[in-house]
Design an enzyme around this catalytic site. Structure first.
Site, PDB file in Angstrom:
ATOM      1  N   TRP A  31       0.853  -1.190   0.000  1.00  0.00           N
ATOM      2  CA  TRP A  31       0.000   0.000   0.000  1.00  0.00           C
ATOM      3  C   TRP A  31       0.890   1.242   0.000  1.00  0.00           C
ATOM      4  O   TRP A  31       1.888   1.298   0.722  1.00  0.00           O
ATOM      5  CB  TRP A  31      -0.894   0.027   1.235  1.00  0.00           C
ATOM      6  CG  TRP A  31      -2.349  -0.221   1.007  1.00  0.00           C
ATOM      7  CD1 TRP A  31      -2.978  -1.427   0.890  1.00  0.00           C
ATOM      8  CD2 TRP A  31      -3.374   0.765   0.868  1.00  0.00           C
ATOM      9  NE1 TRP A  31      -4.323  -1.259   0.706  1.00  0.00           N
ATOM     10  CE2 TRP A  31      -4.603   0.091   0.684  1.00  0.00           C
ATOM     11  CE3 TRP A  31      -3.381   2.158   0.890  1.00  0.00           C
ATOM     12  CZ2 TRP A  31      -5.804   0.750   0.523  1.00  0.00           C
ATOM     13  CZ3 TRP A  31      -4.587   2.823   0.729  1.00  0.00           C
ATOM     14  CH2 TRP A  31      -5.785   2.113   0.547  1.00  0.00           C
ATOM     15  N   GLU A  67      -1.143  -6.227   7.381  1.00  0.00           N
ATOM     16  CA  GLU A  67      -0.527  -7.550   7.167  1.00  0.00           C
ATOM     17  C   GLU A  67       0.937  -7.599   7.595  1.00  0.00           C
ATOM     18  O   GLU A  67       1.573  -8.658   7.589  1.00  0.00           O
ATOM     19  CB  GLU A  67      -0.652  -7.968   5.699  1.00  0.00           C
ATOM     20  CG  GLU A  67      -2.055  -8.426   5.299  1.00  0.00           C
ATOM     21  CD  GLU A  67      -3.021  -7.266   5.178  1.00  0.00           C
ATOM     22  OE1 GLU A  67      -2.591  -6.188   4.705  1.00  0.00           O
ATOM     23  OE2 GLU A  67      -4.177  -7.415   5.570  1.00  0.00           O
ATOM     24  N   SER A  90       3.196   2.525   5.077  1.00  0.00           N
ATOM     25  CA  SER A  90       2.794   3.933   4.984  1.00  0.00           C
ATOM     26  C   SER A  90       1.279   3.988   5.056  1.00  0.00           C
ATOM     27  O   SER A  90       0.593   3.519   4.131  1.00  0.00           O
ATOM     28  CB  SER A  90       3.267   4.525   3.647  1.00  0.00           C
ATOM     29  OG  SER A  90       2.636   5.782   3.417  1.00  0.00           O
ATOM     30  N   THR A  96     -12.450   8.099   6.339  1.00  0.00           N
ATOM     31  CA  THR A  96     -13.124   7.380   7.425  1.00  0.00           C
ATOM     32  C   THR A  96     -12.167   7.101   8.590  1.00  0.00           C
ATOM     33  O   THR A  96     -11.004   7.458   8.538  1.00  0.00           O
ATOM     34  CB  THR A  96     -13.649   6.013   6.906  1.00  0.00           C
ATOM     35  OG1 THR A  96     -12.517   5.165   6.669  1.00  0.00           O
ATOM     36  CG2 THR A  96     -14.460   6.190   5.634  1.00  0.00           C
ATOM     37  N   HIS A  98     -10.985   4.352   9.304  1.00  0.00           N
ATOM     38  CA  HIS A  98     -10.149   3.173   9.027  1.00  0.00           C
ATOM     39  C   HIS A  98      -8.686   3.440   9.368  1.00  0.00           C
ATOM     40  O   HIS A  98      -7.979   2.585   9.881  1.00  0.00           O
ATOM     41  CB  HIS A  98     -10.311   2.777   7.552  1.00  0.00           C
ATOM     42  CG  HIS A  98      -9.844   1.405   7.276  1.00  0.00           C
ATOM     43  ND1 HIS A  98      -8.883   1.114   6.338  1.00  0.00           N
ATOM     44  CD2 HIS A  98     -10.185   0.219   7.834  1.00  0.00           C
ATOM     45  CE1 HIS A  98      -8.655  -0.187   6.325  1.00  0.00           C
ATOM     46  NE2 HIS A  98      -9.429  -0.756   7.221  1.00  0.00           N
TER      47      HIS A  98
HETATM   48  N1  LIG Z   1      -5.422   2.647   3.773  1.00  0.00           N
HETATM   49  C1  LIG Z   1      -4.215   2.009   3.959  1.00  0.00           C
HETATM   50  C2  LIG Z   1      -4.128   0.635   4.168  1.00  0.00           C
HETATM   51  N2  LIG Z   1      -5.250  -0.117   4.199  1.00  0.00           N
HETATM   52  C3  LIG Z   1      -5.207  -1.558   4.004  1.00  0.00           C
HETATM   53  C4  LIG Z   1      -4.900  -2.350   5.282  1.00  0.00           C
HETATM   54  O1  LIG Z   1      -3.553  -2.170   5.694  1.00  0.00           O
HETATM   55  C5  LIG Z   1      -5.126  -3.840   5.018  1.00  0.00           C
HETATM   56  O2  LIG Z   1      -4.257  -4.256   3.979  1.00  0.00           O
HETATM   57  C6  LIG Z   1      -6.555  -4.121   4.606  1.00  0.00           C
HETATM   58  O3  LIG Z   1      -7.424  -3.595   5.587  1.00  0.00           O
HETATM   59  C7  LIG Z   1      -6.795  -5.634   4.455  1.00  0.00           C
HETATM   60  O4  LIG Z   1      -6.508  -6.305   5.645  1.00  0.00           O
HETATM   61  N3  LIG Z   1      -2.933   0.046   4.354  1.00  0.00           N
HETATM   62  C8  LIG Z   1      -1.770   0.796   4.335  1.00  0.00           C
HETATM   63  O5  LIG Z   1      -0.683   0.244   4.492  1.00  0.00           O
HETATM   64  N4  LIG Z   1      -1.849   2.145   4.127  1.00  0.00           N
HETATM   65  C9  LIG Z   1      -3.024   2.778   3.951  1.00  0.00           C
HETATM   66  O6  LIG Z   1      -3.043   4.026   3.776  1.00  0.00           O
HETATM   67  C1  LIG Z   2      -5.800   4.065   6.234  1.00  0.00           C
HETATM   68  C2  LIG Z   2      -6.889   3.721   5.300  1.00  0.00           C
HETATM   69  O1  LIG Z   2      -7.396   2.614   5.249  1.00  0.00           O
HETATM   70  C3  LIG Z   2      -7.494   4.849   4.528  1.00  0.00           C
HETATM   71  O2  LIG Z   2      -6.476   5.411   3.730  1.00  0.00           O
HETATM   72  C4  LIG Z   2      -8.633   4.375   3.641  1.00  0.00           C
HETATM   73  O3  LIG Z   2      -9.242   5.543   3.142  1.00  0.00           O
HETATM   74  P1  LIG Z   2     -10.774   5.835   3.520  1.00  0.00           P
HETATM   75  O4  LIG Z   2     -10.815   6.073   5.029  1.00  0.00           O
HETATM   76  O5  LIG Z   2     -11.124   7.089   2.738  1.00  0.00           O
HETATM   77  O6  LIG Z   2     -11.606   4.641   3.093  1.00  0.00           O
END
Ligand SMILES: Nc1c(NC[C@H](O)[C@H](O)[C@H](O)CO)[nH]c(=O)[nH]c1=O
Ligand SMILES: CC(=O)[C@@H](O)COP(=O)(O)O
Length: 165
Positions: A31, A67, A90, A96, A98
């Site tokens: 990512w 992961e 990163s 959101t 998340h």
């Molecule tokens: N939004 C970002 C993510 N999201 C993905 C999660 O890390 C994970 O792979 C997914 O939820 C499946 O389990 N990951 C990053 O490394 N950076 C981001 O900005």
């Molecule tokens: C860290 C994340 O998962 C994030 O970048 C995902 O973006 P969003 O919150 O707009 O779905």
């Protein structure tokens, strides 16, 4: 002191143990690959600058920062001769919550790996509000956090060695 006002790539080579004998693992999240690849190259550069042999660096990729937890755990289990592992990710804030959950999970998960295993895992996960902050810390105006992580990995490998009775 925040990153602002310091350069993450700068270190005093005279204060770094000789790393020639050490073996390092690097687990890299895909990512934000532009950022994580810069972090990884910054870490490898410092390891090589400190006499680590290229064949003593093992790298795995994982899909995202979440992961990194499982990837680092499996690397600890698969390569018990490693002296330290660097977890590289990163995470950039979106719309959101998340971001909050991923950052919390990864920091707690990597903390747990340090508690549960004898192989130290270095936390090289950027958690930024925007892409520019991530660029600034992966080879931009604030240097490269991968370099900082490599220095930490060498120091922790030495501490692990010295702590053996
Ligand atoms: N939004 C970002 C993510 N999201 C993905 C999660 O890390 C994970 O792979 C997914 O939820 C499946 O389990 N990951 C990053 O490394 N950076 C981001 O900005
Ligand atoms: C860290 C994340 O998962 C994030 O970048 C995902 O973006 P969003 O919150 O707009 O779905």
């Amino acid at each position: 002191m925040a990153t602002e006002g310091k350069n993450l790539s700068e270190y005093d080579k005279n204060k770094i143990p000789n790393a020639k004998e050490f073996r390092f693992g690097i687990v890299v999240s895909e990512w934000n690959e532009e950022i994580t690849e810069s972090l990884c190259q910054g870490a490898i550069k410092v390891l090589l600058e400190n006499d680590v042999l290229e064949r003593k660096i093992v790298r795995w990729n994982v899909p995202g920062s979440f992961e990194l937890i499982y990837g680092c755990k499996k690397m600890q289990e698969s390569y018990d001769m490693l002296d330290a592992i660097i977890a590289i990710g990163s995470v950039i804030e979106g719309e959101t919550k998340h971001f909050d959950f991923v950052c919390e999970a990864v920091s707690q998960g990597i903390k747990d790996l340090n508690v549960q295993s004898d192989i130290p895992v270095i936390f090289c996960v950027l958690t930024d509000q925007n892409r520019q902050q991530a660029l600034d810390r992966s080879g931009g105006k604030h240097g490269n956090k991968g370099a900082e992580a490599a220095v930490a990995a060498i120091k922790m490998a030495q501490l692990r060695k010295d702590s053996r009775i």
